[in-house]
Scaffold this motif. Sequence first.
Motif, PDB file in Angstrom:
ATOM      1  N   HIS A 234      43.105  55.745 -73.860  1.00  0.00           N
ATOM      2  CA  HIS A 234      43.038  57.088 -74.431  1.00  0.00           C
ATOM      3  C   HIS A 234      41.594  57.406 -74.767  1.00  0.00           C
ATOM      4  O   HIS A 234      40.863  56.581 -75.293  1.00  0.00           O
ATOM      5  CB  HIS A 234      43.866  57.166 -75.727  1.00  0.00           C
ATOM      6  CG  HIS A 234      45.338  57.094 -75.486  1.00  0.00           C
ATOM      7  ND1 HIS A 234      46.047  58.133 -74.973  1.00  0.00           N
ATOM      8  CD2 HIS A 234      46.229  56.091 -75.691  1.00  0.00           C
ATOM      9  CE1 HIS A 234      47.306  57.784 -74.874  1.00  0.00           C
ATOM     10  NE2 HIS A 234      47.446  56.539 -75.299  1.00  0.00           N
ATOM     11  N   GLY A 235      41.188  58.642 -74.467  1.00  0.00           N
ATOM     12  CA  GLY A 235      39.867  59.090 -74.859  1.00  0.00           C
ATOM     13  C   GLY A 235      39.939  59.735 -76.229  1.00  0.00           C
ATOM     14  O   GLY A 235      40.989  59.805 -76.867  1.00  0.00           O
ATOM     15  N   GLU A 236      38.800  60.263 -76.678  1.00  0.00           N
ATOM     16  CA  GLU A 236      38.807  60.904 -77.987  1.00  0.00           C
ATOM     17  C   GLU A 236      39.190  62.380 -77.903  1.00  0.00           C
ATOM     18  O   GLU A 236      39.315  63.044 -78.905  1.00  0.00           O
ATOM     19  CB  GLU A 236      37.445  60.748 -78.669  1.00  0.00           C
ATOM     20  CG  GLU A 236      36.311  61.444 -77.944  1.00  0.00           C
ATOM     21  CD  GLU A 236      35.523  60.512 -77.035  1.00  0.00           C
ATOM     22  OE1 GLU A 236      34.547  60.989 -76.448  1.00  0.00           O
ATOM     23  OE2 GLU A 236      35.872  59.339 -76.913  1.00  0.00           O
ATOM     24  N   HIS A 237      39.375  62.908 -76.659  1.00  0.00           N
ATOM     25  CA  HIS A 237      39.698  64.329 -76.492  1.00  0.00           C
ATOM     26  C   HIS A 237      41.202  64.523 -76.375  1.00  0.00           C
ATOM     27  O   HIS A 237      41.895  63.750 -75.730  1.00  0.00           O
ATOM     28  CB  HIS A 237      39.033  64.890 -75.227  1.00  0.00           C
ATOM     29  CG  HIS A 237      37.537  64.798 -75.255  1.00  0.00           C
ATOM     30  ND1 HIS A 237      36.776  65.508 -76.144  1.00  0.00           N
ATOM     31  CD2 HIS A 237      36.680  64.066 -74.518  1.00  0.00           C
ATOM     32  CE1 HIS A 237      35.499  65.230 -75.937  1.00  0.00           C
ATOM     33  NE2 HIS A 237      35.422  64.345 -74.957  1.00  0.00           N
ATOM     34  N   THR A 238      41.693  65.603 -76.983  1.00  0.00           N
ATOM     35  CA  THR A 238      43.096  65.977 -76.843  1.00  0.00           C
ATOM     36  C   THR A 238      43.211  66.965 -75.676  1.00  0.00           C
ATOM     37  O   THR A 238      42.205  67.453 -75.156  1.00  0.00           O
ATOM     38  CB  THR A 238      43.625  66.637 -78.125  1.00  0.00           C
ATOM     39  OG1 THR A 238      42.901  67.864 -78.328  1.00  0.00           O
ATOM     40  CG2 THR A 238      43.470  65.721 -79.319  1.00  0.00           C
TER      41      THR A 238
ATOM     42  N   ASP B 172      41.519  70.215 -76.523  1.00  0.00           N
ATOM     43  CA  ASP B 172      40.059  70.166 -76.365  1.00  0.00           C
ATOM     44  C   ASP B 172      39.667  70.341 -74.903  1.00  0.00           C
ATOM     45  O   ASP B 172      38.730  71.080 -74.581  1.00  0.00           O
ATOM     46  CB  ASP B 172      39.511  68.837 -76.893  1.00  0.00           C
ATOM     47  CG  ASP B 172      39.708  68.678 -78.392  1.00  0.00           C
ATOM     48  OD1 ASP B 172      39.852  69.716 -79.075  1.00  0.00           O
ATOM     49  OD2 ASP B 172      39.730  67.519 -78.863  1.00  0.00           O
ATOM     50  N   ILE B 173      40.375  69.658 -74.015  1.00  0.00           N
ATOM     51  CA  ILE B 173      40.062  69.752 -72.583  1.00  0.00           C
ATOM     52  C   ILE B 173      40.313  71.169 -72.085  1.00  0.00           C
ATOM     53  O   ILE B 173      39.512  71.728 -71.335  1.00  0.00           O
ATOM     54  CB  ILE B 173      40.894  68.723 -71.795  1.00  0.00           C
ATOM     55  CG1 ILE B 173      40.465  67.306 -72.185  1.00  0.00           C
ATOM     56  CG2 ILE B 173      40.733  68.921 -70.303  1.00  0.00           C
ATOM     57  CD1 ILE B 173      41.371  66.217 -71.670  1.00  0.00           C
TER      58      ILE B 173
ATOM     59  N   GLU C 287      40.254  74.043 -73.796  1.00  0.00           N
ATOM     60  CA  GLU C 287      39.246  74.964 -74.307  1.00  0.00           C
ATOM     61  C   GLU C 287      37.895  74.733 -73.644  1.00  0.00           C
ATOM     62  O   GLU C 287      37.136  75.672 -73.422  1.00  0.00           O
ATOM     63  CB  GLU C 287      39.139  74.822 -75.826  1.00  0.00           C
ATOM     64  CG  GLU C 287      40.339  75.411 -76.541  1.00  0.00           C
ATOM     65  CD  GLU C 287      40.247  75.278 -78.038  1.00  0.00           C
ATOM     66  OE1 GLU C 287      39.317  74.591 -78.530  1.00  0.00           O
ATOM     67  OE2 GLU C 287      41.104  75.855 -78.726  1.00  0.00           O
ATOM     68  N   GLN C 288      37.598  73.501 -73.310  1.00  0.00           N
ATOM     69  CA  GLN C 288      36.334  73.196 -72.646  1.00  0.00           C
ATOM     70  C   GLN C 288      36.311  73.769 -71.229  1.00  0.00           C
ATOM     71  O   GLN C 288      35.306  74.339 -70.806  1.00  0.00           O
ATOM     72  CB  GLN C 288      36.130  71.684 -72.603  1.00  0.00           C
ATOM     73  CG  GLN C 288      34.885  71.259 -71.849  1.00  0.00           C
ATOM     74  CD  GLN C 288      34.806  69.736 -71.714  1.00  0.00           C
ATOM     75  OE1 GLN C 288      35.629  69.025 -72.266  1.00  0.00           O
ATOM     76  NE2 GLN C 288      33.833  69.275 -70.974  1.00  0.00           N
TER      77      GLN C 288
END
Length: 144
Positions: free
Chosen positions: A31-35, A38-39, A41-42
């Motif tokens: 797992h990364g730190e991004h939800t 977040d991805i 919206e980015q």
Amino acid sequence: MHRIWIETLVALFVVSLLGGCATSKEKLMPHGEHTMLDIWEQETGGSAGGSRAARQLLDARQDLRRPLTADDQQATPAANATYTRTAATEIYRQFHRLPNPDLVMFVFPHLAGTDPVPVPGYTTLFPLYQRVQYALPDERTEPY
């Protein structure tokens, strides 16, 4: 000799089966730190934070939502006349039905059912073809 081969194959199968169960899910799919939010919206500029990419996307959308000019409004009916539904085009069919002659059949008097019940003779009508067929646009439907 044959038994040794079977025992070796069984041992290899058991070792490979146990090796597959020994791996951890975190090691296979870390797992990364991004939800996902977040991805999203980015990538789409989904937040109203005013990033440069979000501003460009908004500007492009505003260009597409521009109002029609007088020239556009006058040109629109002529451009859409070939496929727009109107009362005139509803009356004139583009796809004419192909001829499907009716067949008349006379059923003679007979006995029907498990208890033979007399059925009087009658006439029935059915189309020659099972489905209704349609001609292509501008295809001739009248005989030559």
